[in-house]
Motif scaffolding. Structure first.
Motif, PDB file in Angstrom:
ATOM      1  N   MET A 140       7.670  -1.154  -1.624  1.00  0.00           N
ATOM      2  CA  MET A 140       7.423  -1.284  -3.070  1.00  0.00           C
ATOM      3  C   MET A 140       6.196  -0.468  -3.474  1.00  0.00           C
ATOM      4  O   MET A 140       6.164   0.111  -4.561  1.00  0.00           O
ATOM      5  CB  MET A 140       7.233  -2.764  -3.439  1.00  0.00           C
ATOM      6  CG  MET A 140       7.343  -3.027  -4.924  1.00  0.00           C
ATOM      7  SD  MET A 140       8.995  -2.565  -5.551  1.00  0.00           S
ATOM      8  CE  MET A 140       8.649  -2.229  -7.253  1.00  0.00           C
ATOM      9  N   GLU A 141       5.216  -0.417  -2.589  1.00  0.00           N
ATOM     10  CA  GLU A 141       4.043   0.407  -2.921  1.00  0.00           C
ATOM     11  C   GLU A 141       4.437   1.883  -2.973  1.00  0.00           C
ATOM     12  O   GLU A 141       4.011   2.618  -3.860  1.00  0.00           O
ATOM     13  CB  GLU A 141       2.906   0.193  -1.919  1.00  0.00           C
ATOM     14  CG  GLU A 141       1.655   0.950  -2.353  1.00  0.00           C
ATOM     15  CD  GLU A 141       0.454   0.725  -1.454  1.00  0.00           C
ATOM     16  OE1 GLU A 141       0.610   0.821  -0.220  1.00  0.00           O
ATOM     17  OE2 GLU A 141      -0.639   0.483  -2.000  1.00  0.00           O
ATOM     18  N   GLN A 142       5.274   2.286  -2.008  1.00  0.00           N
ATOM     19  CA  GLN A 142       5.749   3.682  -2.029  1.00  0.00           C
ATOM     20  C   GLN A 142       6.481   3.995  -3.318  1.00  0.00           C
ATOM     21  O   GLN A 142       6.306   5.058  -3.906  1.00  0.00           O
ATOM     22  CB  GLN A 142       6.715   3.929  -0.864  1.00  0.00           C
ATOM     23  CG  GLN A 142       6.046   4.143   0.472  1.00  0.00           C
ATOM     24  CD  GLN A 142       7.080   4.180   1.601  1.00  0.00           C
ATOM     25  OE1 GLN A 142       8.254   4.457   1.367  1.00  0.00           O
ATOM     26  NE2 GLN A 142       6.636   3.888   2.804  1.00  0.00           N
ATOM     27  N   ARG A 143       7.318   3.038  -3.756  1.00  0.00           N
ATOM     28  CA  ARG A 143       8.059   3.264  -5.000  1.00  0.00           C
ATOM     29  C   ARG A 143       7.110   3.397  -6.173  1.00  0.00           C
ATOM     30  O   ARG A 143       7.294   4.233  -7.059  1.00  0.00           O
ATOM     31  CB  ARG A 143       9.042   2.121  -5.246  1.00  0.00           C
ATOM     32  CG  ARG A 143      10.325   2.300  -4.459  1.00  0.00           C
ATOM     33  CD  ARG A 143      11.241   1.139  -4.648  1.00  0.00           C
ATOM     34  NE  ARG A 143      11.988   1.235  -5.902  1.00  0.00           N
ATOM     35  CZ  ARG A 143      13.238   0.818  -6.041  1.00  0.00           C
ATOM     36  NH1 ARG A 143      13.876   0.299  -5.030  1.00  0.00           N
ATOM     37  NH2 ARG A 143      13.848   0.911  -7.198  1.00  0.00           N
ATOM     38  N   ASN A 144       6.084   2.556  -6.171  1.00  0.00           N
ATOM     39  CA  ASN A 144       5.088   2.640  -7.245  1.00  0.00           C
ATOM     40  C   ASN A 144       4.337   3.962  -7.184  1.00  0.00           C
ATOM     41  O   ASN A 144       4.086   4.592  -8.213  1.00  0.00           O
ATOM     42  CB  ASN A 144       4.108   1.469  -7.155  1.00  0.00           C
ATOM     43  CG  ASN A 144       4.548   0.303  -8.018  1.00  0.00           C
ATOM     44  OD1 ASN A 144       4.334   0.303  -9.223  1.00  0.00           O
ATOM     45  ND2 ASN A 144       5.183  -0.674  -7.406  1.00  0.00           N
ATOM     46  N   ASN A 145       3.987   4.374  -5.967  1.00  0.00           N
ATOM     47  CA  ASN A 145       3.285   5.657  -5.822  1.00  0.00           C
ATOM     48  C   ASN A 145       4.157   6.807  -6.309  1.00  0.00           C
ATOM     49  O   ASN A 145       3.663   7.739  -6.946  1.00  0.00           O
ATOM     50  CB  ASN A 145       2.879   5.890  -4.363  1.00  0.00           C
ATOM     51  CG  ASN A 145       1.719   4.994  -3.960  1.00  0.00           C
ATOM     52  OD1 ASN A 145       0.973   4.514  -4.819  1.00  0.00           O
ATOM     53  ND2 ASN A 145       1.578   4.752  -2.670  1.00  0.00           N
ATOM     54  N   HIS A 146       5.442   6.700  -6.021  1.00  0.00           N
ATOM     55  CA  HIS A 146       6.372   7.724  -6.494  1.00  0.00           C
ATOM     56  C   HIS A 146       6.379   7.767  -8.030  1.00  0.00           C
ATOM     57  O   HIS A 146       6.334   8.842  -8.639  1.00  0.00           O
ATOM     58  CB  HIS A 146       7.775   7.439  -5.946  1.00  0.00           C
ATOM     59  CG  HIS A 146       8.870   8.090  -6.711  1.00  0.00           C
ATOM     60  ND1 HIS A 146       9.136   9.437  -6.617  1.00  0.00           N
ATOM     61  CD2 HIS A 146       9.743   7.593  -7.626  1.00  0.00           C
ATOM     62  CE1 HIS A 146      10.137   9.736  -7.442  1.00  0.00           C
ATOM     63  NE2 HIS A 146      10.523   8.636  -8.054  1.00  0.00           N
TER      64      HIS A 146
ATOM     65  N   GLU B 192      12.596  -4.603  -4.753  1.00  0.00           N
ATOM     66  CA  GLU B 192      12.259  -4.252  -3.380  1.00  0.00           C
ATOM     67  C   GLU B 192      11.287  -5.307  -2.866  1.00  0.00           C
ATOM     68  O   GLU B 192      10.169  -5.414  -3.365  1.00  0.00           O
ATOM     69  CB  GLU B 192      11.632  -2.849  -3.317  1.00  0.00           C
ATOM     70  CG  GLU B 192      11.203  -2.422  -1.925  1.00  0.00           C
ATOM     71  CD  GLU B 192      12.296  -2.604  -0.881  1.00  0.00           C
ATOM     72  OE1 GLU B 192      13.340  -1.948  -0.995  1.00  0.00           O
ATOM     73  OE2 GLU B 192      12.108  -3.433   0.038  1.00  0.00           O
ATOM     74  N   LEU B 193      11.716  -6.086  -1.885  1.00  0.00           N
ATOM     75  CA  LEU B 193      10.869  -7.203  -1.452  1.00  0.00           C
ATOM     76  C   LEU B 193       9.825  -6.798  -0.417  1.00  0.00           C
ATOM     77  O   LEU B 193       8.830  -7.495  -0.224  1.00  0.00           O
ATOM     78  CB  LEU B 193      11.738  -8.339  -0.899  1.00  0.00           C
ATOM     79  CG  LEU B 193      12.611  -9.053  -1.936  1.00  0.00           C
ATOM     80  CD1 LEU B 193      13.342 -10.227  -1.302  1.00  0.00           C
ATOM     81  CD2 LEU B 193      11.803  -9.523  -3.131  1.00  0.00           C
ATOM     82  N   ASP B 194      10.038  -5.666   0.250  1.00  0.00           N
ATOM     83  CA  ASP B 194       9.067  -5.221   1.252  1.00  0.00           C
ATOM     84  C   ASP B 194       7.894  -4.546   0.525  1.00  0.00           C
ATOM     85  O   ASP B 194       8.062  -3.494  -0.093  1.00  0.00           O
ATOM     86  CB  ASP B 194       9.769  -4.237   2.194  1.00  0.00           C
ATOM     87  CG  ASP B 194       8.835  -3.719   3.289  1.00  0.00           C
ATOM     88  OD1 ASP B 194       7.600  -3.806   3.114  1.00  0.00           O
ATOM     89  OD2 ASP B 194       9.346  -3.218   4.307  1.00  0.00           O
ATOM     90  N   PRO B 195       6.709  -5.153   0.581  1.00  0.00           N
ATOM     91  CA  PRO B 195       5.590  -4.609  -0.210  1.00  0.00           C
ATOM     92  C   PRO B 195       5.227  -3.177   0.175  1.00  0.00           C
ATOM     93  O   PRO B 195       4.777  -2.404  -0.681  1.00  0.00           O
ATOM     94  CB  PRO B 195       4.429  -5.569   0.066  1.00  0.00           C
ATOM     95  CG  PRO B 195       4.834  -6.375   1.244  1.00  0.00           C
ATOM     96  CD  PRO B 195       6.321  -6.352   1.328  1.00  0.00           C
ATOM     97  N   ALA B 196       5.433  -2.823   1.443  1.00  0.00           N
ATOM     98  CA  ALA B 196       5.095  -1.453   1.855  1.00  0.00           C
ATOM     99  C   ALA B 196       6.001  -0.456   1.149  1.00  0.00           C
ATOM    100  O   ALA B 196       5.545   0.583   0.654  1.00  0.00           O
ATOM    101  CB  ALA B 196       5.224  -1.318   3.375  1.00  0.00           C
TER     102      ALA B 196
END
Ligand SMILES: Cc1ncc(C[n+]2csc(CCOP(=O)(O)OP(=O)(O)O)c2C)c(N)n1
Ligand code: SF4
Ligand SMILES: [Mg+2]
Lengths: 254, 360
Positions: free
Chosen positions: B227-233, B221-225
């Motif tokens: 990607m952060e959501q994915r990490n938070n998930h 996922e290149l969009d950091p916003a």
């Protein structure tokens, strides 16, 4: 006005395959990747395998192939696509399983995975985009970079005393017992595109008929990496790539 | 019907349990001390009975990526290896965690670093529970201490892996892999049909049947916003696993004045050491983490309130001790006893260490 209203059926001479969606492509204009995507979409559609196809995308410019073709996809780590495809096909023999890989992915970091999947005779197809360069990371030397060819990591040209020789993976593949169909094609002209499509169809059919593994190399351009216009790239490819990477079938186990 | 008790090695138990649990695919590469897993599967030929696929891959890298490919289609797939091979698998493990794919990895640890030794070790604790591959991810990590648990944890690991869409790992060692014990194998289950797999894993990429939208398995996922959501998930999921899936065993802890913490084969040695120490009048208990991630931090912190000191017993230079110290927040003296390089200590040595470091 809708597209249907503008384009009357009697005037339609060219159509986008329905498997190709409207997502804007990230490929540079003139790049071979987009043409090959379209051929794959057409072949899957013509074979009626829309609901049975599983593609494996590489790490390289085609990493986002899954954004453009509306089939199921798995995105592999760099070079590992043939390992994924091996498992997918073994676990789902009724599926049409193919990988789509660049030269760095297939002929460098994934050499072992590629050779062994082909040599095991996995009933898969590997589509190999050989543009003689690492497109995605900004134009570094690839295993297939021609002798003398300049890239970001061989700015004075590939020198065999430093960088070794370009690797002909397709010739290696042809020598393996497990391969059924090994061919080298290109998509720089209309006749070439037609031939490439036939090759992809044959490879896909072989993989569904249990004939073994199939490799379709497409000698390609990377106009951005080569720092040429699309037109000049095609010409350069014809003059420099084709003599070394000769087009045609290398193996066809009928 | 009476239970069927058989005598076998831990590695063999893994193979038999996998067949009986209805595993769809095994992908491995030989390495001592776990080669019996692939050998047993090859001998059993499950492809002729349950339809299980068994592939000897060209490397551990290929094997773990076959696991990724298979797991992405929703099938139950696994691999096994030992330390140097598991190092090679780290790339794939990170991708599996990133793409949230359920699968089972077995590490029958040997001594390192490097090619090290083929003798048992527990020196891959950090690699297993702190990462190993790149990125913020966790593996559900079970530490079997008997051949029976080698068999039982195959099913448990798959259940947890599918419940949370997360890779699970069995962290065993050369002792558990090689020793022979009595074991009751699970009942033979049927493998799921393709239709059942599709129903169980609507997210899986196995051909977009019934005209559904394409399924895409990726960790990119290149969009950091986003990607952060994915990490938070992922972090939310890990917190849920920490809240629900901690497993451990306590032996003689009620009256304990000292506590030993040990997992896997070391827990067996520590248990014997505990008996010897108790015979000498030292009131020591044993807490055995069964899940080393999620770690039984709360249980250890609770026991820490009653004891004068804690000894971790590990086949390494002191790795799990860091998690024990974090759990007790340094409120109780916490010491480590370990042997390295493939040496397995006697219970006597553990008792001496307990006296020397804590009882004094
Ligand atoms: C393990 C790993 N190493 C390196 C990279 C960086 N990387 C991304 S794409 C690529 C090369 C791609 O070249 P190629 O396969 O020829 O594909 P193209 O972009 O030319 O189509 C590299 C080195 C990576 N993503 N992962
Ligand atoms: S960098 Fe090269 S390979 Fe990549 S999209 Fe552009 S032209 Fe195509
Ligand atoms: Mg390339």
């Amino acid at each position: 006005m809708t597209r249907e209203e503008i384009i009357k059926p009697e005037n339609l001479v060219y159509k986008k395959p329905t498997l190709m969606n409207d997502n804007p492509m990230h490929y540079c204009p003139g790049c071979s990747h987009g043409v090959v995507h379209k051929l794959i979409a057409e072949v899957i559609e013509e074979m009626g395998m829309e609901n049975k196809a599983v593609g494996v995308s590489p790490v390289g410019c085609a990493v986002f192939a899954y954004n453009y073709l509306d089939i199921d996809w798995e995105e592999a780590a760099h070079g590992r696509a043939p390992a994924l495809a091996t498992a997918i096909k073994r676990l789902w023999p009724s599926r049409l399983v193919f990988t789509y890989q660049g030269d760095g992915d297939l002929a460098c970091i994934g050499t072992a995975e590629t050779i062994h999947a082909l040599n095991r005779g996995e009933n898969i197809t590997i589509i190999f985009i050989n543009n003689a360069i690492y497109g995605m990371t900004g134009g570094q030397m690839a295993p297939t970079t021609l002798v003398g060819m300049k890239t970001a990591t061989c700015p004075y040209g590939r020198d065999v005393t430093i960088h070794g020789y370009p690797l002909k993976m397709t010739e290696i593949a042809a020598s393996l017992e497990g391969t059924a169909y090994v061919t080298r094609q290109s998509v720089h002209s209309v006749p070439a595109i037609r031939k490439a499509k036939k090759a992809i169809r044959k490879a896909f059919e072989n993989s569904m008929n249990g004939k073994g593994s199939n490799l379709v190399e497409i000698v390609s351009t990377c106009n951005s990496g080569w720092k040429m216009t699309p037109e000049a790239s095609n010409k350069w490819m014809e003059e420099n790539m084709f003599p070394f990477y000769q087009l045609g079938d290398l193996k066809d186990k009928e | 019907m009476a239970e069927e008790v058989v005598l076998m090695k831990g590695n063999e138990a893994i193979a038999h349990a996998a067949i009986r649990y209805g595993v769809d695919g095994y992908f491995g590469y030989p390495i001592t001390p776990q080669s019996e897993v692939l050998e047993t599967l090859a001998e059993q030929k499950p492809w002729e009975t349950t339809g299980m696929v068994v592939v000897q891959a060209e490397s551990e890298l290929a094997a773990i990526n076959m696991v990724y490919g298979g797991a992405g289609t929703g099938k139950m797939v696994m691999t096994s290896s030992s330390s140097p091979g598991v190092s090679l698998k780290q790339e794939g493990i990170s991708y599996l965690a990133g793409a949230e794919l359920p699968c089972l990895i077995v590490n029958v640890m040997r001594g390192g670093p490097g090619l090290g030794t083929i003798q048992p070790s527990q020196a891959d604790y950090f690699q297993t529970v702190k990462g190993g591959g790149h990125g913020d991810y966790r593996l559900i990590a079970l530490a079997p201490a008997s051949v029976q648990e080698m068999a039982d944890f195959v099913g448990l690991a798959f259940d947890l892996a599918f419940k949370y869409r997360n890779p699970a790992i069995l962290l065993a060692d050369g002792v558990i892999g090689q020793m022979m014990e009595k074991v009751v194998l699970p009942e033979q289950r049927k493998r799921l049909t393709d239709e059942e797999v599709i129903a169980r894993c609507p997210w899986a990429a196995n051909g977009k049947t019934a005209g559904r939208k394409p399924n895409i398995i990726t960790s990119l996922e290149l969009d950091p916003a986003i990607m952060e959501q994915r990490n938070n998930h992922l972090q939310k999921k890990y917190a849920e696993i920490e809240a629900n899936e901690v497993r451990y065993e306590e032996i003689n802890c009620e009256d304990a004045e000292y506590l030993m913490v040990a997992f896997g084969s070391c827990a067996r040695i520590a248990q014997k050491a505990m008996e010897l120490a108790r015979a000498e009048g030292i009131k020591v208990g044993l807490l055995r983490p069964i899940t080393i991630w999620p770690f039984p931090s709360k249980a250890i912190a609770e026991r820490a309130k009653q004891v004068k000191g804690i000894l971790t017993v590990e086949l390494n230079a002191g790795q799990m001790i860091e998690d024990v110290r974090l759990a007790v927040e340094c409120k109780v003296p916490t010491e480590h006893f370990g042997r390295l390089g493939g040496i397995v200590p006697d219970p006597d040595e553990v008792v001496s260490a307990l006296k020397e470091k804590l009882v004094k």
